[in-house]
Design an enzyme around this catalytic site. Structure first.
Site, PDB file in Angstrom:
ATOM      1  N   GLU A   1       0.805  -1.230   0.000  1.00  0.00           N
ATOM      2  CA  GLU A   1       0.000   0.000   0.000  1.00  0.00           C
ATOM      3  C   GLU A   1       0.834   1.275   0.000  1.00  0.00           C
ATOM      4  O   GLU A   1       0.842   2.028   0.980  1.00  0.00           O
ATOM      5  CB  GLU A   1      -0.947   0.008   1.200  1.00  0.00           C
ATOM      6  CG  GLU A   1      -2.041  -1.014   1.085  1.00  0.00           C
ATOM      7  CD  GLU A   1      -3.040  -0.947   2.237  1.00  0.00           C
ATOM      8  OE1 GLU A   1      -2.808  -0.215   3.211  1.00  0.00           O
ATOM      9  OE2 GLU A   1      -4.062  -1.645   2.150  1.00  0.00           O
TER      10      GLU A   1
ATOM     11  N   GLU B   1      -6.711  -7.726  -0.378  1.00  0.00           N
ATOM     12  CA  GLU B   1      -7.122  -7.816   1.022  1.00  0.00           C
ATOM     13  C   GLU B   1      -8.612  -7.510   1.107  1.00  0.00           C
ATOM     14  O   GLU B   1      -9.031  -6.394   0.795  1.00  0.00           O
ATOM     15  CB  GLU B   1      -6.352  -6.809   1.887  1.00  0.00           C
ATOM     16  CG  GLU B   1      -4.853  -7.026   1.859  1.00  0.00           C
ATOM     17  CD  GLU B   1      -4.087  -6.045   2.737  1.00  0.00           C
ATOM     18  OE1 GLU B   1      -4.732  -5.263   3.469  1.00  0.00           O
ATOM     19  OE2 GLU B   1      -2.850  -6.051   2.679  1.00  0.00           O
TER      20      GLU B   1
HETATM   21  C1  GAL Z   1      -4.374  -2.631   5.136  1.00  0.00           C
HETATM   22  C2  GAL Z   1      -2.929  -3.108   5.203  1.00  0.00           C
HETATM   23  C3  GAL Z   1      -2.800  -4.344   6.046  1.00  0.00           C
HETATM   24  C4  GAL Z   1      -3.554  -4.193   7.330  1.00  0.00           C
HETATM   25  C5  GAL Z   1      -4.990  -3.905   7.008  1.00  0.00           C
HETATM   26  C6  GAL Z   1      -5.870  -3.804   8.216  1.00  0.00           C
HETATM   27  O1  GAL Z   1      -4.467  -1.291   4.803  1.00  0.00           O
HETATM   28  O2  GAL Z   1      -2.433  -3.394   3.932  1.00  0.00           O
HETATM   29  O3  GAL Z   1      -1.428  -4.592   6.311  1.00  0.00           O
HETATM   30  O4  GAL Z   1      -2.988  -3.165   8.068  1.00  0.00           O
HETATM   31  O5  GAL Z   1      -5.055  -2.679   6.325  1.00  0.00           O
HETATM   32  O6  GAL Z   1      -7.191  -3.516   7.830  1.00  0.00           O
END
Ligand code: GAL
Length: 655
Positions: free
Chosen positions: A149, A320
């Site tokens: 990110e 994710e």
């Molecule tokens: C994302 C990030 C992850 C984790 C996640 C939690 O933005 O890539 O590593 O922090 O959020 O929601």
């Protein structure tokens, strides 16, 4: 391992270094049994891979990869550069980023590096090479994610000495002659003229606002730094891991660097989807935050899916996917039962190749201990686990498809958002937000949309929508002259030159060759200050236009708000959603596209020849009017419950 099927697949983010080794084989077996096909690892593991400079400990990671491989799982490896370890930071303290107030962004969380620091750039390449040499040709590894990110936690702009040196060099290459820069930026104003590139500072800590042209160039430079940082990793990965897909997990609502530009070095765009966190953290009304608290806003995930499909030139993943409550929003409700399955199918309907969940198991320690996973910290299945199994079962029944080109193209440009952030003129004005609101109005008419950069090829679209694009290149205007679609431009389009000045012929600048109008004054309106007519209202932004054209929409005093000439329309203010939908409806009918007003919270999407209907409401909704005969349904029902998804096989692909 090669995963050739066009069928979408499921994955998960896993941190073996967080768990006892004895658990790994059981984890892998359970992942496989759950229907997961790929596992992303290694993302933040630098301190375990290289505990001291030059001393690598590969044994644990070898073992983790073998364990996953034995269970039939493919691996997405990461470069661990989002978390440089303490020994590295201590050996090179000036590698950390500096915030706009001049304060160091210290070690102790993540993303604490400056993209312009040459020493860190070398370290990033060194660790990338080390990991790629070790695993680049491993049979389990199918893809690489660079870093994590970029831009999250406000980390693109660094106000460090390293950034200053690199920025001056960038300016000197771009302008060559300091007088060219002085004139482009308008530095005669307030005696801001420079005698050499070495005299230029970063545009922070000024008494009042810095010159917008200075700020815009700093943003362009910073975006370029991110692209180059990423590119250096990609070149190494291509050399050492041939045939593997390269991707990066972009974060929703992050716009500080140009994702279209960076993705030119990738094979697949990926993004991280946290619908409930996004609803809570962004501009939505208190009413929407309550109404959609456990489902997410009906257009937020879809907007990003359509954006990243464009960023990835058709190939994109959700890297994710939110699996339950997150930890980072002001409030963190749990999703409605069924939402994890719903979000997964929504991504598939928009063309995702992969939906990967964050994370396998909730960590009981450190910053994200309140963030759900597919499993609870005690290793028991959490709510989402069963929904992942259900999703896998649905996918097994769906054929693989490619996305169908939509009828509507919506143009979004990262630079437009930088410009409205630099000079909003009215509090909260954001090009991204205008794009989102226009997107939402189009989606409420049941339209599918491709979100594209201004450089995209527009032939074949029936409707082109350009909500807010201050800088128009001549090439783009030439393309707009020849497209067959109906085109609409929103406020501030064509309002600036590339050096952040008002065009000589006044806004909309080069658009005047397509549409005879001139914007002679603009005003921003505070919340509650509306220009209301019987059948429409303007809020937030209003332009005063001179034109011989008869406006299609006008205020009581005669000022025109909507102008129409040949295939082009210009909207000179931010109008209410119903009015916007009315305009789009008219354009759709001119383009021969059928539309329908969807009930609140209901959205549709066609993927290949499968038609989907999604109920984002917390109540059951009848969607009978949107469905064919019940016997043709692949899933769902005419009475669609909360978090319900219906799908059926319909007509083939539009030619
Ligand atoms: C994302 C990030 C992850 C984790 C996640 C939690 O933005 O890539 O590593 O922090 O959020 O929601």
């Amino acid at each position: 391992m090669t995963l050739t099927s066009k069928k979408p697949r499921l994955g998960v983010c896993y941190y073996p270094e967080h768990w006892p080794r004895e658990w790994w084989a059981d984890d892998a077996a359970r992942m496989s049994a759950m229907g997961l096909a790929q596992v992303r690892i290694g993302e933040f593991a630098w301190s375990r891979i290289e505990p001291e400079r030059g001393q690598f400990d590969w044994a644990w990671l070898d073992d983790a990869i073998e364990t996953l491989h034995r269970a039939g799982l493919a691996v997405v490896m990461c470069t661990p550069t989002a978390t440089p370890p303490k020994w590295l930071v201590d050996s090179m303290p000036d590698m950390i980023a500096i915030d706009s107030a001049g304060k160091p962004r210290r070690f102790g969380s993540r993303r604490h590096y400056c993209f312009s620091h040459e020493g860190y750039r070398r370290e990033s390449q060194r660790i990338t090479r080390a990991v790629a040499e070790r695993y680049g040709r491993h049979p389990a590894v199918i893809a690489w994610q660079t870093d994590n990110e970029y831009g999250c936690h406000d980390t693109v702009l660094s106000w460090s000495p390293a950034a200053l040196v690199a920025f001056r060099r960038w300016l000197a290459e771009r302008y060559v002659d300091i007088e060219a820069l002085n004139s482009a930026w308008g530095n005669v104003f307030w005696s801001m003229e420079y005698r050499s590139f070495d005299a230029i500072d970063l545009p922070n800590l000024t008494v009042t606002e810095a010159n917008p042209a200075h700020l815009l160039d700093f943003r362009r430079f910073s975006s370029q730094q991110v692209k180059e940082f990423n590119r250096e990793q990609c070149l190494i990965l291509r050399e050492l891991s041939p045939g593997c897909d390269l991707t990066h997990n972009f974060m929703g609502f992050v716009t500080d660097f140009d994702h279209h530009d960076l993705a030119q070095d990738l094979d697949v765009a990926a993004w991280d989807s946290y619908p409930l966190g996004f609803l809570e953290q962004f501009w939505f009304s208190a009413d929407e935050k309550i109404r959609y608290a456990r489902q997410g806003h009906p257009d937020v995930s879809a907007f990003h899916h359509d954006l990243y499909r464009g960023v990835g030139c058709g190939r994109w993943w959700v890297m994710e996917q939110q699996p339950g409550p997150v930890n980072w929003a002001r409030y963190n409700p749990a999703p409605l039962p069924g939402m994890v399955r719903f979000w997964s199918l929504e991504a598939i309907a928009h063309g995702a190749e992969v939906v990967s969940y964050f994370r396998w198991r909730q960590a009981p320690f450190a910053q994200e201990q309140m963030h759900a996973g597919l499993l609870r910290p005690d290793r028991v299945d959490d709510v989402a686990a069963e929904e992942v199994r259900e999703t896998a079962a649905v996918l097994a029944r769906l054929d693989g498809h490619s996305s169908v080109k939509a009828d509507v193209a919506l143009i979004f440009d990262y630079q437009a958002e930088w410009m409205t952030a630099i000079q909003p003129h009215g509090a909260g004005f954001s090009a991204l937000r205008v794009c989102f609101e226009w997107y939402s109005a189009l989606r409420q008419l049941g339209l599918d949309i491709d979100i594209l950069p201004p450089s995209a090829e527009l032939s074949g679209y029936r409707m082109v929508v350009i909500p807010c694009l201050p800088v128009l290149s001549q090439t783009f205007v030439d393309q707009l002259r020849t497209v067959e679609a109906s085109v609409i431009y929103g406020p501030r389009t064509g309002s600036k030159t590339m050096h952040f000045s008002i065009p000589e012929n006044l806004p909309p600048g080069p658009l005047q060759s397509l549409l005879p109008i001139k914007v002679v004054r603009v005003e921003s309106l505070r919340e509650g200050l509306l220009e209301s007519e019987a059948d429409f209202s303007v809020s937030g932004w209003l332009e005063h236009v001179e034109s011989a054209l008869q406006p299609e929409l006008r205020l009581h005093d005669g000022r025109g708000v909507l102008f129409h000439h040949a295939r082009h329309r210009y909207l000179a203010g931010l109008v209410d959603s119903a009015t916007l939908q009315g305009i789009f409806r008219q354009m759709a009918s001119e383009g021969g596209i059928s539309v329908r007003s969807l009930p609140e919270g209901i959205r549709t999407r066609r993927h290949g020849n499968v038609h989907f209907v999604f109920n984002h409401c917390a109540e059951t909704r009848s969607v009978a009017a949107l469905l064919p005969g019940t016997d043709a349904l692949l899933m769902g029902a005419r009475e669609l419950p909360p978090a319900g998804v219906a799908a059926w096989v319909g007509d083939g692909v539009r030619k």
